[in-house]
Design an enzyme around this catalytic site. Structure first.
Site, short mmCIF file in Angstrom:
data_model
loop_
_atom_site.label_atom_id
_atom_site.label_comp_id
_atom_site.label_asym_id
_atom_site.label_seq_id
_atom_site.Cartn_x
_atom_site.Cartn_y
_atom_site.Cartn_z
N CYS A 1 32.45 75.23 -15.39
CA CYS A 1 32.60 73.82 -15.02
C CYS A 1 31.51 73.41 -14.01
CB CYS A 1 34.00 73.63 -14.44
SG CYS A 1 34.27 72.10 -13.55
N CYS B 1 32.73 71.67 -10.81
CA CYS B 1 33.40 72.66 -9.95
C CYS B 1 32.37 73.38 -9.09
CB CYS B 1 34.15 73.69 -10.79
SG CYS B 1 35.46 72.99 -11.82
#
Length: 122
Positions: A40, A43
């Site tokens: 991600c 993230c």
């Protein structure tokens, strides 16, 4: 300051997850959980920001859960997007931020940490 205060703690097993939730309940501390994934991009963007916030707020417990590693925990808390930040107080969900929203994340951590320090539950 305890060894784990002031940092984001990676949680890698369901038993560790349950133990840390229980410790947070007993200590009456705010727990901020970062549900993340290695693949991600957002993230990876927000992780160092969360680490900086954690250094400044030792009275808050910061946990990081990889949704692929602890899939059962992610399902239990109905995580549908990454990153998702859950704010837990006394084992209950009190707030949530979905996405790498630095300002909103900082504001909610401050809001709930102050409420936890005051001994009230929102």
């Amino acid at each position: 300051m305890a060894a784990e205060e002031g940092q984001v703690i990676g949680v890698h097993t369901v038993s560790d997850w349950k133990e840390r939730l229980e410790k947070g309940k007993e200590a009456n501390k705010l727990i901020v959980v970062d549900f993340t994934a290695s693949w991600c991009g957002p993230c990876r963007f927000i992780a160092p920001i969360l680490a900086e916030i954690a250094k400044k707020m030792p009275r808050v417990t910061f946990l990081k859960v990889d949704v692929d590693e602890l899939e059962s925990v992610s399902k239990e808390w109905e995580i549908e997007a990454m990153p998702t930040f859950l704010f837990l107080k006394e084992g209950k969900l009190v707030d949530k931020v979905v996405g790498a929203k630095k300002d909103e994340l900082q504001a909610k951590i401050t809001l709930h940490a102050d409420a936890a320090a005051a001994g009230s539950s929102i």
